[in-house]
Design a protein around this motif. Sequence first.
Motif, PDB file in Angstrom:
ATOM      1  N   SER A 107       0.810  -1.216   0.000  1.00 22.95           N
ATOM      2  CA  SER A 107       0.000   0.000   0.000  1.00 22.95           C
ATOM      3  C   SER A 107       0.845   1.268   0.000  1.00 22.95           C
ATOM      4  O   SER A 107       0.545   2.227  -0.714  1.00 22.95           O
ATOM      5  N   PHE A 108       1.894   1.296   0.792  1.00 27.25           N
ATOM      6  CA  PHE A 108       2.742   2.485   0.820  1.00 27.25           C
ATOM      7  C   PHE A 108       3.391   2.730  -0.524  1.00 27.25           C
ATOM      8  O   PHE A 108       3.456   3.860  -1.018  1.00 27.25           O
ATOM      9  N   ASN A 109       3.894   1.657  -1.118  1.00 28.24           N
ATOM     10  CA  ASN A 109       4.587   1.806  -2.397  1.00 28.24           C
ATOM     11  C   ASN A 109       3.648   2.292  -3.483  1.00 28.24           C
ATOM     12  O   ASN A 109       4.026   3.113  -4.325  1.00 28.24           O
ATOM     13  N   LEU A 110       2.423   1.772  -3.472  1.00 32.03           N
ATOM     14  CA  LEU A 110       1.457   2.195  -4.485  1.00 32.03           C
ATOM     15  C   LEU A 110       1.172   3.689  -4.384  1.00 32.03           C
ATOM     16  O   LEU A 110       1.125   4.402  -5.391  1.00 32.03           O
ATOM     17  N   LEU A 111       1.012   4.157  -3.174  1.00 37.22           N
ATOM     18  CA  LEU A 111       0.739   5.570  -2.993  1.00 37.22           C
ATOM     19  C   LEU A 111       1.982   6.407  -3.288  1.00 37.22           C
ATOM     20  O   LEU A 111       1.885   7.517  -3.821  1.00 37.22           O
ATOM     21  N   ARG A 112       3.146   5.864  -2.960  1.00 34.75           N
ATOM     22  CA  ARG A 112       4.380   6.556  -3.306  1.00 34.75           C
ATOM     23  C   ARG A 112       4.509   6.686  -4.825  1.00 34.75           C
ATOM     24  O   ARG A 112       5.007   7.685  -5.345  1.00 34.75           O
ATOM     25  N   GLU A 113       4.064   5.666  -5.543  1.00 34.08           N
ATOM     26  CA  GLU A 113       4.141   5.733  -6.998  1.00 34.08           C
ATOM     27  C   GLU A 113       3.225   6.817  -7.549  1.00 34.08           C
ATOM     28  O   GLU A 113       3.557   7.477  -8.542  1.00 34.08           O
ATOM     29  N   LEU A 114       2.084   6.989  -6.915  1.00 33.22           N
ATOM     30  CA  LEU A 114       1.215   8.088  -7.327  1.00 33.22           C
ATOM     31  C   LEU A 114       1.960   9.409  -7.178  1.00 33.22           C
ATOM     32  O   LEU A 114       1.952  10.256  -8.084  1.00 33.22           O
ATOM     33  N   SER A 115       2.609   9.591  -6.051  1.00 30.60           N
ATOM     34  CA  SER A 115       3.372  10.812  -5.818  1.00 30.60           C
ATOM     35  C   SER A 115       4.502  10.948  -6.835  1.00 30.60           C
ATOM     36  O   SER A 115       4.721  12.017  -7.414  1.00 30.60           O
ATOM     37  N   ASP A 116       5.208   9.844  -7.090  1.00 29.88           N
ATOM     38  CA  ASP A 116       6.323   9.898  -8.029  1.00 29.88           C
ATOM     39  C   ASP A 116       5.864  10.154  -9.458  1.00 29.88           C
ATOM     40  O   ASP A 116       6.531  10.856 -10.222  1.00 29.88           O
ATOM     41  N   ASN A 117       4.741   9.541  -9.825  1.00 33.81           N
ATOM     42  CA  ASN A 117       4.211   9.788 -11.165  1.00 33.81           C
ATOM     43  C   ASN A 117       3.912  11.265 -11.366  1.00 33.81           C
ATOM     44  O   ASN A 117       4.173  11.841 -12.430  1.00 33.81           O
ATOM     45  N   ARG A 118       3.339  11.864 -10.357  1.00 33.73           N
ATOM     46  CA  ARG A 118       3.035  13.288 -10.439  1.00 33.73           C
ATOM     47  C   ARG A 118       4.308  14.123 -10.535  1.00 33.73           C
ATOM     48  O   ARG A 118       4.389  15.077 -11.315  1.00 33.73           O
ATOM     49  N   VAL A 119       5.303  13.772  -9.719  1.00 31.42           N
ATOM     50  CA  VAL A 119       6.569  14.506  -9.767  1.00 31.42           C
ATOM     51  C   VAL A 119       7.231  14.330 -11.128  1.00 31.42           C
ATOM     52  O   VAL A 119       7.804  15.271 -11.676  1.00 31.42           O
ATOM     53  N   LYS A 120       7.131  13.125 -11.692  1.00 28.31           N
ATOM     54  CA  LYS A 120       7.709  12.882 -13.016  1.00 28.31           C
ATOM     55  C   LYS A 120       7.054  13.778 -14.063  1.00 28.31           C
ATOM     56  O   LYS A 120       7.745  14.374 -14.902  1.00 28.31           O
TER      57      LYS A 120
END
Length: 712
Positions: A107-120
């Motif tokens: 769950s943490f990683n999935l939400l982190r990916e959302l954040s990273d996708n946005r930063v990308k």
Amino acid sequence: MKKLLIGAALGALLLPASVAVAQVGGEDHGHGCIDESCSIYELFQTPPDGGTVLGYQGTEAPSYGTWGFNLDGRDTSVRPGESFMRYANGAALDRLQIPSDRTSYGSFNLLRELSDNRVKVMIDALVARTDLVPGSDEQKIADAYRAYMDEDRIEALDAQPLQPYLAAIRAANTHEAMAVYMGQTQGRVGASIFGTGITTDQKAPTRYVVSTGQAGLGLPNRDYYLADRWAEKKALYRAYVERMLTMVGWEDPAASADAILAFENRIAEAHWTPEQNRNRDETYNEYTIAQLAAEAPGFPWQAYYTAVGVGDVPRLIVRQDTAMPTIAAIFADTPVATLQAWEAFHTTDQAAPRLSRRFSDAQWEFRSRDLQGQPMQRPRDKRGISFAEGMLGEAVGRQYVAEYFPAASKAQMEELVANLRIALSNRINTYDWMGDATKAAAQEKLAKFTVKIGYPNKWRDYSALEIRPDDLFGNGERAGLFRWNYQLNRLNQPVDKDEWGMTPQTVNAYYNSTNNEIVFPAAILQPPFFDPDADPAVNYGGIGGVIGHEIGHGFDDQGSKSDGDGVLRSWWTAEDRANFDALTARLGEQYGQFEPLPGFRVRPALTMGENIGDAAGNAVGLEAYHLSLNGQPAPILDGTTGDQRFFYGWAQVWQSKYRDDALRQQIDTDSHSPAEFRVIGPVRNVDAWYDAFDVQPGDRYYLAPADRVRIW
């Protein structure tokens, strides 16, 4: 190797360092959001080829159902009392695969990916622009990423950026010269056998102080050198040391590697254990530089501190004071040639991610593949995003907040926090193990909690940081020195209470004892932790449990040693502290029975603070949920009661898998228990869980009422 000490003031929420998402940086899977209307669910759509979606098999994407929890993710063939992790998350876990560039996933990683996708998306847009103002934060972010992605230049330079450092190490041909060089590495590549930093003074939290502690190891901690079960990893480390020294042309790399391992092994024997390092009473020891030099001769302390930039401070805090004389004597007894080889290796190891592929690959192969079982290295663009964020985290965060953090989320969080405060306040008044005087002091501390939600009130000024689009190695050095100078400049200033220890795009939270504050970055305030459209019970089990966890850190075995003003002092009666210690000992006995992998049991003294935080998150979060109902019965949704949905919400945020090597490393080095036991450990001590799921004697995790530990 860490040279800058953060101290013991921060109680981070959730993520173990060995397997967790980092505080800044992260990874991208090629998805992205354009504006605020893009939801977490839209990011997880099936790719065109129908392949794996962010670690899930086939075409299935994570779903949180219609009210915040997907009942289809359960495994109802398992009784809740046998494994609540499996019962609540089993089918979802069966679908979950750890991506090849990860050591854990959930769950943490999935939400982190959302954040990273946005930063990308944000950084890609900046890189594409031609109208950025030179010297602006936006230009620096774009140039930091460009430099990281300029592989042709990086390959052409190869080891060239290291040569001035290696030459300086060779020139430091006395013990004092080596100590000076260690001090000069502060803020840049290189290592010291002692770690020094600027922290808030725990006994006078309105001022900053220099703090020094043990360092000098290249493996995760002392156990990797001294425990037989880590012998294989130690052998791989020795081979890695020789490999790196060979790559930079160091003299007699095989013999040097042997000498380095012997040197670090002696230091490891002197190091305090991870459990000892948690004790705030023992790690606060005031010294002058002269006193430290008298008690720990053999190391030129004044020359070292002068090189660090703090040679004139009137006092400092020494953390592992009894280790210092031994480590200083080891330094004096070690040939200069060994110290030079040791410094050359650690300099190369730290610089490797900013050097050519042969260096970065070698470092990844040992530190991620060999130590933690990660099969593949992250793609370079993901690492580039992490690098840019690491240097300019708040500059990235300011844009992230502007685009992706709705004001409504902050308002709803404030309401949740208020209810959690009321719930804990009510519970404190009912405790029979605590006397009236201690209850009053606890209430005072609770009332003084500061809450930070979303993002800081003021942003870091990066105007003095120079970033070049063609100088990856230099960017990292300048960023490190920028951070260190920022720390140095605080020494004679009052403590900045507005400062944040995490960026807004971080999926985590923390408690800071010296500020008596709880902090929740914007990126964690999203599903599955918090969803404004979810059933309140799920939110109270998710983000409510997180809030309770952080509040609980203020009253855990170490946080409870600081008062409402953040001062490290005893505000308990002796009898009440003894009662508290007896309760925590009973909780430790429970956790000491958990064995995630054969031969690797949870270390209760190491994880105690986080375990108490989890217990508080459950007990206080559930009471706050009940308060939010205003005396009305909870609705039944899809056949589930409110209490059931609360516990589902808690279990859902810990839905995760680990690679075995990463899990072993976490158990021996990290203060957080593995996810499975962060689910079952606290709930089995909450009476309502037994009623909600009909947990009976004979179930594996059943505890008789008298054996349930109720602390906060």
